[in-house]
Design a protein around this motif. Structure first.
Motif, PDB file in Angstrom:
ATOM      1  N   LYS A   1       0.811  -1.152  -0.208  1.00  0.00           N
ATOM      2  CA  LYS A   1       0.083  -0.045  -0.109  1.00  0.00           C
ATOM      3  C   LYS A   1       0.901   1.217   0.053  1.00  0.00           C
TER       4      LYS A   1
ATOM      5  N   GLU B   1      -7.156   7.615 -12.192  1.00  0.00           N
ATOM      6  CA  GLU B   1      -6.183   6.676 -12.112  1.00  0.00           C
ATOM      7  C   GLU B   1      -6.453   5.537 -11.222  1.00  0.00           C
ATOM      8  N   SER B   2      -7.801   5.238 -11.013  1.00  0.00           N
ATOM      9  CA  SER B   2      -8.259   4.293 -10.197  1.00  0.00           C
ATOM     10  C   SER B   2      -7.731   4.091  -8.848  1.00  0.00           C
ATOM     11  N   ALA B   3      -7.507   5.168  -8.097  1.00  0.00           N
ATOM     12  CA  ALA B   3      -7.034   5.296  -6.700  1.00  0.00           C
ATOM     13  C   ALA B   3      -8.288   5.415  -5.749  1.00  0.00           C
TER      14      ALA B   3
ATOM     15  N   GLU C   1      -1.398   6.144 -11.232  1.00  0.00           N
ATOM     16  CA  GLU C   1      -1.464   5.045 -12.338  1.00  0.00           C
ATOM     17  C   GLU C   1      -0.107   4.193 -12.354  1.00  0.00           C
TER      18      GLU C   1
ATOM     19  N   HIS D   1       1.958  -3.108  -9.210  1.00  0.00           N
ATOM     20  CA  HIS D   1       1.137  -3.841  -8.169  1.00  0.00           C
ATOM     21  C   HIS D   1       1.158  -3.082  -6.807  1.00  0.00           C
ATOM     22  N   CYS D   2       0.975  -2.144  -6.800  1.00  0.00           N
ATOM     23  CA  CYS D   2       0.493  -1.164  -5.373  1.00  0.00           C
ATOM     24  C   CYS D   2      -0.653  -0.889  -5.297  1.00  0.00           C
ATOM     25  N   GLU D   3      -1.361  -0.988  -4.102  1.00  0.00           N
ATOM     26  CA  GLU D   3      -2.582  -0.327  -3.629  1.00  0.00           C
ATOM     27  C   GLU D   3      -2.429   1.253  -3.428  1.00  0.00           C
TER      28      GLU D   3
ATOM     29  N   ARG E   1       0.005   1.750  -9.343  1.00  0.00           N
ATOM     30  CA  ARG E   1      -0.836   0.703  -9.649  1.00  0.00           C
ATOM     31  C   ARG E   1      -0.335  -0.529 -10.541  1.00  0.00           C
TER      32      ARG E   1
END
Length: 70
Positions: free
Chosen positions: A2, A47-49, A21, A27-29, A24
């Motif tokens: 994370k 960026e889907s965060a 972005e 492979h990080c949340e 992610r």
């Protein structure tokens, strides 16, 4: 893993554009913590965060600062 990206004002989201972005993709949340605002909402969405908005007053105030802290 994370990763938390914390910014003090929504406008500052322009300075972190692309970072969520990239993280992610590796492979990080990603969690963005910021005061509410349209700029940071848009970046988080694009960026889907995950976005955690914490309203706080920019003026010095002991009571408001303690509320924000807790």
């Amino acid at each position: 893993m994370k990763v938390v990206i914390a910014i003090s004002h929504s406008f500052c989201a322009n300075f972190i554009k692309g970072q969520a972005e990239f993280l992610r993709a590796n492979h990080c949340e990603v969690i963005i913590v910021s005061a509410p605002g349209p700029e940071v909402s848009q970046i988080a969405k694009e960026e889907s965060a995950r976005l955690v908005e914490i309203p706080f007053n920019r003026e010095i105030s002991i009571i408001d600062d303690l509320k924000t802290l807790f």
